[in-house]
Every structure is written in structure tokens, then in C-alpha cells.
Design a protein around this motif. Structure first.
Motif, PDB file in Angstrom:
ATOM      1  N   SER A  69       0.973  -1.212  -0.031  1.00  0.00           N
ATOM      2  CA  SER A  69       0.025  -0.074  -0.204  1.00  0.00           C
ATOM      3  C   SER A  69       0.880   1.195   0.116  1.00  0.00           C
ATOM      4  N   PHE A 101      -8.195  -1.090   5.375  1.00  0.00           N
ATOM      5  CA  PHE A 101      -7.993  -0.578   4.069  1.00  0.00           C
ATOM      6  C   PHE A 101      -8.752  -1.270   2.757  1.00  0.00           C
ATOM      7  N   GLU A 165      -0.709 -12.548  -5.379  1.00  0.00           N
ATOM      8  CA  GLU A 165      -1.584 -11.460  -4.810  1.00  0.00           C
ATOM      9  C   GLU A 165      -2.874 -11.634  -5.993  1.00  0.00           C
TER      10      GLU A 165
HETATM   11  N1  GLN Z   1      -1.907  -5.242  -2.063  1.00  0.00           N
HETATM   12  C1  GLN Z   1      -2.532  -5.409  -0.740  1.00  0.00           C
HETATM   13  C2  GLN Z   1      -4.229  -5.317  -0.807  1.00  0.00           C
HETATM   14  O1  GLN Z   1      -4.658  -4.604  -1.612  1.00  0.00           O
HETATM   15  C3  GLN Z   1      -2.415  -4.277  -0.158  1.00  0.00           C
HETATM   16  C4  GLN Z   1      -2.649  -3.540   1.247  1.00  0.00           C
HETATM   17  C5  GLN Z   1      -1.767  -3.046   2.084  1.00  0.00           C
HETATM   18  O2  GLN Z   1      -0.811  -2.749   1.779  1.00  0.00           O
HETATM   19  N2  GLN Z   1      -2.423  -2.357   3.116  1.00  0.00           N
HETATM   20  O3  GLN Z   1      -4.882  -6.027   0.107  1.00  0.00           O
END
Ligand code: GLN
Length: 329
Positions: A69, A101, A165
Motif C-alpha cells: 500500500s 484498508f 496477489e
Molecule cells: N495489495 C494489498 C491489498 O490490496 C495492499 C494492502 C496494504 O498494504 N495495506 O490488500
């Protein structure tokens, strides 16, 4: 902010923070992205980049970890650079969600007004805004070239992380399509999601993040390459976003403790900006329950305290022109 610090004071503060926290074992690596669970938990590095380009680094500052992030910062800046800060405010927003998030609830609650490019929904929307619309490769080139200009060095995707991911980002896919439902995504949702996933999978070192932070602190001029990357008027905008939501639902705790705009990532990295003074970065994989590195937070908070870096401090006073050298040799 006017601060008089010498380099030895900064080096000592970094070394003391490193020594103080290096054996701390609190927190846990992120595991919802399988690759991140396997990153050695003991890695720990802290770096500072000064306006003259000098790097002060302690610990594992050459280890390339997932930017995650923290990548939301350069992409938000690039969107502002391409469209202007007002358009980004209108199309994405600048309000904290007060929620995690990756919150879907935040999108449902805020469906009539945008939130911020520093949470997943706003970051996917920022990726969707990057020009040229519809062209995945050209958009990706724009994002990576911008990050390379900010860090003054080459960066590359960690392929295994990108795969990890992409295979597990169902929640983010739901976010992208929900944004589509509310007319808050500005390109193809799948394309925007893939760009976001790829940018999160970029490998960066703590040194590179410190240079990125210093470029922001210096009003868009990279202190190592001396190239102007973005307009100085964007530094107060991006740091305002970081101060508002950089640690998600723990942002108030962070700001209360440090007074610094900063942004965390679930790879364990934190980038912190001391406007006009320096860029800081720290990296350690184990996270707290909001997804922020425990050791990186503690180390940076100790450094901010020792060096009185907090933006809300009143101790710096008014200085004369002659005293305006921010960091002395
Ligand atoms: N790639 C991660 C996500 O989208 C990033 C989240 C983060 O670093 N808080 O869940």
C-alpha cells in the motif's frame, strides 16, 4: 518547518531506534497474501534521505520487499500530476474512512461521495484515472516511470508476489466492481484492478522508499538525481492525505504519537515525510492488526520523538534567514 539538525544526530537516532527494537517480536507477517507469510520476519531496516541526497541507513535497507500500500502514494501523486489536485479531490476524495484498508462497507457507506486514494478503493480508482485511458501497458509504464523518478532508481515486480496477489485478490475484485456500480472508477475495472495488484507487487528497498519520501519532502525534486518529478504544490496535498489515513483505522494513534505524515504497507514498509527536512523509511514484516509494521512504527516514532520531527511541535520557533539551512553538514 524549520529544524536545525546535524547528520550525526540523525544517524545516532536511527542507530538507537534500530538497537532498541531489533529484537522485538511483536506482530505477525501478513498471510492473506501467501507470499508475504514467507518473508523472513526478522528483517529490519531504517533509512533517512536528506535534502542533499545523503542516505543514512541502518540494518536491512537493501532487501527488496513488497511495496504494497505504500504504492498508493506515488499513484495518487501521479493522478494529481496528470489531472491536478482538485480533480483528484472531486473524483476520489480526501476523507478518512475510519475503516480497514480493504473495507467494502466504506464504499457502501460512502457511495454518494468519494473517500481517499490511500485506501484500496481509492487506489484502484487512482489507477483507473492514470492516462492513457484503456491502455494497460502504457498506464503501467507511466506508473513505474513515475516511481522510478521518485526513487531515482530502477524497480521491478516481484513475480511470485504478483502471482500470489492475483490468485487471492477476490476482495479487491469486489471493490473494483462495486466502484463501477457507483460510477467511481474511470477505466475498465479489471484493467484497473490488475494495475493496482501489479503496483502493490513491486519490490522496493527501505533506501528507495527513503529517497521517495525525500523527493516528496523536497517539493518534488529528487535530491539524488536533482530532477523535478512533480510540482511543489502537490507536497502539501499528498502529505495531507497521508496524515489523514496513512495507517487506516490506526491513523489517529500514529499522528498522535509522531505528528508525521506517513504511509504503511502490508509488506512491512513505512514511508514518512518530514516536509522541507527529510524522507524516512523503515521496514520490518510483522504487522499489527490494522496491517501496519509494528517495528517500523515503533522505530520511526522513537526517531520522530528524539529529533522533534513532529509537524505540530511548537519548539522550532521563528528563525532568521541566516538560520534557514535546514540540515547542516
Ligand atoms: N495489495 C494489498 C491489498 O490490496 C495492499 C494492502 C496494504 O498494504 N495495506 O490488500
Amino acid at each position: 518547518m524549520i529544524l536545525k539538525l546535524n547528520k550525526q544526530q540523525i544517524r545516532t537516532a536511527l542507530e538507537e531506534a534500530y538497537d532498541h527494537y531489533k529484537d522485538n517480536t511483536e506482530g505477525k507477517n501478513a498471510d492473506y497474501i501467501p507470499f508475504l507469510a514467507g518473508v523472513p520476519s526478522r528483517l529490519f531496516g531504517i533509512a533517512a534521505c536528506l535534502p542533499d541526497g545523503e542516505l543514512i541507513a541502518v540494518g536491512d535497507t537493501d532487501y527488496a520487499f513488497g511495496i504494497e500500500s505504500v504504492s498508493k502514494v506515488p499513484t495518487a501523486l501521479l493522478a494529481m500530476h496528470q489531472y491536478g489536485a482538485e480533480t483528484v479531490l472531486r473524483q476520489i476524495g480526501a476523507d478518512a474512512t475510519g475503516l480497514p484498508f480493504n473495507s467494502i462497507m466504506a464504499i457502501l457507506l460512502e457511495n454518494d461521495h468519494p473517500s481517499t486514494p490511500l485506501v484500496n478503493a481509492g487506489a484502484i480508482a487512482a489507477c483507473s484515472m492514470i492516462r492513457p485511458t484503456g491502455a494497460s501497458d502504457a498506464k503501467w509504464k507511466a506508473i513505474t516511470e513515475f516511481i522510478e523518478a521518485l526513487t531515482g532508481s530502477r524497480i521491478a515486480v516481484i513475480d511470485e508476489l504478483y502471482r500470489s496477489e492475483s490468485e487471492t485478490n477476490f476482495n479487491n475484485r469486489a471493490i473494483a466492481w462495486l466502484l463501477r456500480n457507483y460510477g467511481r472508477i474511470y477505466d475498465d475495472p479489471e484493467l484497473s484492478l490488475d494495475l493496482y495488484t501489479r503496483q502493490c507487487s513491486l519490490g522496493v528497498t527501505a533506501r528507495q522508499l527513503a529517497v521517495m519520501a525525500a523527493t516528496i519532502a523536497s517539493g518534488g525534486v529528487n535530491p539524488i538525481t536533482h530532477l523535478k518529478v512533480f510540482d511543489a504544490a502537490l507536497t502539501p496535498k499528498i502529505t495531507a492525505l497521508m496524515a489523514t489515513v496513512g495507517f487506516y483505522e490506526h491513523t489517529g494513534d500514529w499522528l498522535y504519537a509522531t505528528g508525521l505524515p506517513a504511509k504503511s504497507g502490508v509488506g512491512g514498509g513505512i514511508l514518512a515525510v518530514v516536509p522541507g527536512v527529510m524522507g524516512l523509511a523503515a521496514f520490518a514484516p510483522p504487522l499489527d492488526e490494522a496491517g501496519n509494521s509494528v517495528k517500523a512504527q515503533k522505530a520511526l516514532a522513537q526517531i520522530a520523538d528524539r529529533l522533534s520531527l513532529g509537524l505540530f511541535n511548537t519548539t522550532h520557533g521563528i528563525v532568521t534567514e541566516a538560520e534557514r539551512s535546514l540540515v547542516e553538514a
